[in-house]
Design a protein around this motif. Structure first.
Motif, PDB file in Angstrom:
ATOM      1  N   THR A   1      60.421  62.530  18.700  1.00 63.83           N
ATOM      2  CA  THR A   1      60.474  63.141  17.578  1.00 63.83           C
ATOM      3  C   THR A   1      61.877  63.281  17.066  1.00 63.83           C
ATOM      4  O   THR A   1      61.933  62.925  15.869  1.00 63.83           O
ATOM      5  CB  THR A   1      59.821  64.541  17.609  1.00 63.83           C
ATOM      6  OG1 THR A   1      58.517  64.349  17.939  1.00 63.83           O
ATOM      7  CG2 THR A   1      59.768  65.302  16.270  1.00 63.83           C
TER       8      THR A   1
ATOM      9  N   PRO B   1      54.927  67.454   9.648  1.00 65.53           N
ATOM     10  CA  PRO B   1      54.637  66.287  10.733  1.00 65.53           C
ATOM     11  C   PRO B   1      53.396  65.422  10.255  1.00 65.53           C
ATOM     12  O   PRO B   1      53.102  64.433  10.555  1.00 65.53           O
ATOM     13  CB  PRO B   1      54.667  66.873  11.936  1.00 65.53           C
ATOM     14  CG  PRO B   1      55.239  68.231  11.769  1.00 65.53           C
ATOM     15  CD  PRO B   1      55.307  68.795  10.241  1.00 65.53           C
TER      16      PRO B   1
ATOM     17  N   VAL C   1      55.345  59.236  16.376  1.00 67.20           N
ATOM     18  CA  VAL C   1      55.538  59.581  17.753  1.00 67.20           C
ATOM     19  C   VAL C   1      54.257  59.257  18.637  1.00 67.20           C
ATOM     20  O   VAL C   1      54.509  58.810  19.652  1.00 67.20           O
ATOM     21  CB  VAL C   1      55.648  61.123  17.869  1.00 67.20           C
ATOM     22  CG1 VAL C   1      55.989  61.738  19.114  1.00 67.20           C
ATOM     23  CG2 VAL C   1      57.078  61.476  16.937  1.00 67.20           C
TER      24      VAL C   1
ATOM     25  N   LEU D   1      55.144  61.470  10.742  1.00 68.90           N
ATOM     26  CA  LEU D   1      56.026  61.884  11.872  1.00 68.90           C
ATOM     27  C   LEU D   1      54.974  61.881  13.214  1.00 68.90           C
ATOM     28  O   LEU D   1      55.392  61.248  14.222  1.00 68.90           O
ATOM     29  CB  LEU D   1      56.740  63.052  11.965  1.00 68.90           C
ATOM     30  CG  LEU D   1      57.755  63.512  12.940  1.00 68.90           C
ATOM     31  CD1 LEU D   1      58.639  62.519  13.462  1.00 68.90           C
ATOM     32  CD2 LEU D   1      58.438  64.912  12.694  1.00 68.90           C
ATOM     33  N   ASP D   2      54.044  62.816  13.150  1.00 71.71           N
ATOM     34  CA  ASP D   2      53.169  62.933  14.319  1.00 71.71           C
ATOM     35  C   ASP D   2      52.514  61.288  14.532  1.00 71.71           C
ATOM     36  O   ASP D   2      52.474  61.189  15.928  1.00 71.71           O
ATOM     37  CB  ASP D   2      51.761  63.672  13.825  1.00 71.71           C
ATOM     38  CG  ASP D   2      52.390  65.101  14.006  1.00 71.71           C
ATOM     39  OD1 ASP D   2      53.325  65.485  14.474  1.00 71.71           O
ATOM     40  OD2 ASP D   2      51.463  66.151  13.350  1.00 71.71           O
TER      41      ASP D   2
END
Length: 83
Positions: A7, A28, A73, A69-70
């Motif tokens: 992250t 996220p 990652v 973002l999620d």
């Protein structure tokens, strides 16, 4: 590399691509495009930065996996597990 480290890495690369983005206020789960002015060139530059930092190939067909973002990652976790 654990999820927290990934992250931080994605956020660092995101700041390189879009320096005006407030990563502290980033949601996220929402796409970067929906949160700020992030276009396909920004996604390409993010993929290049992640490739350069992690040494992994990110095919163009997978760029959609870098949309938030999620998702980014999650994608990197899966990719690094396979390596």
């Amino acid at each position: 590399m654990n999820r927290e480290e990934l992250t931080a890495l994605v956020l660092k690369e995101l700041k390189q691509v879009a320096p005006n983005v407030d990563t502290a206020g980033l949601e996220p789960s929402l796409s970067f495009r929906d949160q700020f002015d992030f276009d396909s060139m920004d996604t390409l530059n993010l993929a290049i930065g992640l490739h350069r930092t992690l040494g992994i190939d990110i095919p163009e067909l997978d760029y959609g996996q870098l949309a938030s973002l999620d998702r980014a990652v999650d994608y990197l976790e899966r990719h690094l597990r396979r390596a």
